[in-house]
Enzyme design. Structure first.
Site, mmCIF file in Angstrom:
data_model
loop_
_atom_site.group_PDB
_atom_site.id
_atom_site.type_symbol
_atom_site.label_atom_id
_atom_site.label_comp_id
_atom_site.label_asym_id
_atom_site.label_seq_id
_atom_site.Cartn_x
_atom_site.Cartn_y
_atom_site.Cartn_z
ATOM 1 N N SER A 12 0.816 -0.965 -0.055
ATOM 2 C CA SER A 12 0.093 -0.126 -0.018
ATOM 3 C C SER A 12 0.933 1.350 0.038
ATOM 4 O O SER A 12 0.317 2.267 -0.568
ATOM 5 C CB SER A 12 -1.062 0.152 1.144
ATOM 6 O OG SER A 12 -0.459 0.349 2.458
ATOM 7 N N ARG A 64 23.422 -12.983 3.547
ATOM 8 C CA ARG A 64 22.768 -11.753 3.507
ATOM 9 C C ARG A 64 23.444 -10.597 2.473
ATOM 10 O O ARG A 64 22.825 -10.075 1.593
ATOM 11 C CB ARG A 64 22.488 -10.924 4.822
ATOM 12 C CG ARG A 64 21.726 -11.420 5.720
ATOM 13 C CD ARG A 64 21.024 -10.552 6.559
ATOM 14 N NE ARG A 64 22.134 -10.230 7.586
ATOM 15 C CZ ARG A 64 22.280 -8.988 8.272
ATOM 16 N NH1 ARG A 64 21.059 -8.173 8.148
ATOM 17 N NH2 ARG A 64 23.109 -8.644 8.961
ATOM 18 N N ASN A 106 13.289 4.407 4.464
ATOM 19 C CA ASN A 106 12.352 3.485 4.966
ATOM 20 C C ASN A 106 11.025 4.189 5.613
ATOM 21 O O ASN A 106 11.414 5.301 6.311
ATOM 22 C CB ASN A 106 13.240 2.687 6.189
ATOM 23 C CG ASN A 106 12.156 1.492 6.610
ATOM 24 O OD1 ASN A 106 11.704 0.659 5.762
ATOM 25 N ND2 ASN A 106 12.301 1.170 7.884
ATOM 26 N N HIS A 108 8.320 3.610 8.741
ATOM 27 C CA HIS A 108 8.223 2.724 10.049
ATOM 28 C C HIS A 108 6.812 3.025 10.967
ATOM 29 O O HIS A 108 6.811 4.485 10.926
ATOM 30 C CB HIS A 108 9.364 2.913 11.029
ATOM 31 C CG HIS A 108 9.187 1.802 12.249
ATOM 32 N ND1 HIS A 108 9.103 0.476 12.077
ATOM 33 C CD2 HIS A 108 8.761 2.208 13.436
ATOM 34 C CE1 HIS A 108 9.059 0.258 13.325
ATOM 35 N NE2 HIS A 108 8.736 1.074 14.176
ATOM 36 N N ASP A 144 15.699 0.189 11.937
ATOM 37 C CA ASP A 144 14.731 1.327 12.326
ATOM 38 C C ASP A 144 15.525 2.472 13.006
ATOM 39 O O ASP A 144 14.912 2.959 14.106
ATOM 40 C CB ASP A 144 13.454 0.743 13.131
ATOM 41 C CG ASP A 144 12.645 -0.236 12.316
ATOM 42 O OD1 ASP A 144 12.529 0.257 11.043
ATOM 43 O OD2 ASP A 144 12.184 -0.965 12.890
ATOM 44 N N GLN A 172 -1.292 7.958 7.431
ATOM 45 C CA GLN A 172 -0.402 8.937 7.822
ATOM 46 C C GLN A 172 0.748 8.547 6.667
ATOM 47 O O GLN A 172 1.681 9.370 6.128
ATOM 48 C CB GLN A 172 -0.061 9.086 8.959
ATOM 49 C CG GLN A 172 -1.029 9.742 9.686
ATOM 50 C CD GLN A 172 -1.603 11.535 9.127
ATOM 51 O OE1 GLN A 172 -0.611 12.086 8.708
ATOM 52 N NE2 GLN A 172 -2.972 11.457 8.651
ATOM 53 N N GLU A 173 1.041 7.237 6.847
ATOM 54 C CA GLU A 173 2.147 6.526 5.927
ATOM 55 C C GLU A 173 2.275 7.145 4.448
ATOM 56 O O GLU A 173 2.901 7.777 3.897
ATOM 57 C CB GLU A 173 2.467 5.144 6.310
ATOM 58 C CG GLU A 173 2.700 4.761 7.529
ATOM 59 C CD GLU A 173 2.647 3.097 7.565
ATOM 60 O OE1 GLU A 173 3.357 2.428 6.652
ATOM 61 O OE2 GLU A 173 2.323 2.506 8.544
#
Ligand code: GAR
Length: 203
Positions: A12, A64, A106, A108, A144, A172-173
Site C-alpha cells: 500500500s 545476506r 524506510n 516505520h 529502524d 499518515q504513512e
C-alpha cells in the site's frame, strides 16, 4: 530521481508512492519494484501501473551480503539512484547501503526511537502510549535507526485495536512517504550527526 522500491507484501505504501509520482506530487520515476517474496500483492499493483517488477528471493542466497548484492545489481540495471523500502522485511547490509549512500529510505509505523522492529502498532497499544505515529528515515545498518526525514503523530484512542490503530497510522504513512521522498529530489540533504535539516514535522 530514479526510484527503486523494495517490498515484501501488499504494497500500500508502494501504491501511494506510484500514485504521487504519476500525479506529479513526487518528482521521481519509479524504475523497478523488487520483492523478496514471489507472492507479494504489491507486484501486481506495480504491474498494473506499468512499472517493471522483479523477484529476488532471499532464500536463494546463503549470505545476506549476496542477497543485497543481487538487489544492487537489479537496481543498477534499472539506473536507480534512490531506494525506498516499503514494507520490506529484510535487514539490509552495507552491500546495499554503500551502493546508495544516504539514498535508502524506510517507513516505520511509530515515532522512532519508540517501538522499533515488528508489530510497532501492537507495541504502542501494549505500552499504553497515547500518541504514536509514522517515521520516514534514512536507513543505516541498525534496524529502524537512521537519520529522520519526517514524522507525523497519530493519537491512540480508547478502544483502539491493532487493526484500527494500524489503519489510522497507514493513512499518515501514505501521506508522508511521498512528501519525504520529494525532499530527496531537491538539493543534497544537509545532515549534521543524525540531524537532517529541513525535515518534515507534521502534527
Ligand atoms: C507498513 O505499515 C510499514 O510501515 C510497515 O509495514 C507495513 C507495510 O505495508 N513497516 C515496518 O514495520 C518496518 N519496520 P504495505 O506493504 O501496505 O506498504
Amino acid at each position: 530521481m530514479n526510484l527503486g522500491i523494495l517490498i515484501s507484501g501488499r504494497g500500500s505504501n508502494l501504491e501511494a508512492i506510484l500514485a504521487a509520482s504519476s500525479e506529479g506530487r513526487l518528482h521521481a520515476r519509479p524504475r523497478i519494484v523488487i520483492s523478496n517474496r514471489a507472492g507479494a500483492g504489491g507486484l501486481a499493483l506495480a504491474a498494473r501501473r506499468g512499472v517493471p517488477t522483479a523477484v529476488v528471493a532471499h532464500g536463494d542466497f546463503a549470505r545476506r551480503e549476496d542477497f543485497d548484492q543481487a538487489l544492487v545489481d537489479a537496481l543498477r540495471a534499472h539506473d536507480v539512484d534512490t531506494v525506498a523500502l516499503a514494507g520490506f522485511d529484510r535487514l539490509v547490509t552495507p552491500q546495499l547501503l554503500d551502493a546508495f549512500p544516504h539514498r535508502v529510505v524506510n517507513v516505520h509505523p511509530a515515532l522512532l526511537p519508540a517501538f522499533p522492529g515488528l508489530h510497532a502498532q501492537r507495541q504502542a497499544l501494549e505500552y499504553g502510549a497515547k500518541v504514536t505515529g509514522v517515521t520516514i528515515h534514512l536507513v543505516d545498518e541498525q534496524m529502524d535507526h537512521g537519520p529522520i526525514l519526517a514524522q507525523a503523530a497519530v493519537p491512540v484512542l480508547d478502544g483502539d485495536t491493532e487493526e484500527t490503530l494500524s489503519a489510522r497510522i497507514l493513512e499518515q504513512e501514505h501521506r508522508l512517504y511521498p512528501l519525504a521522498l520529494q525532499m530527496l529530489t531537491r538539493s543534497p540533504l544537509q545532515i549534521e550527526g543524525r540531524r537532517v535539516q529541513g525535515g518534515i514535522s507534521s502534527p
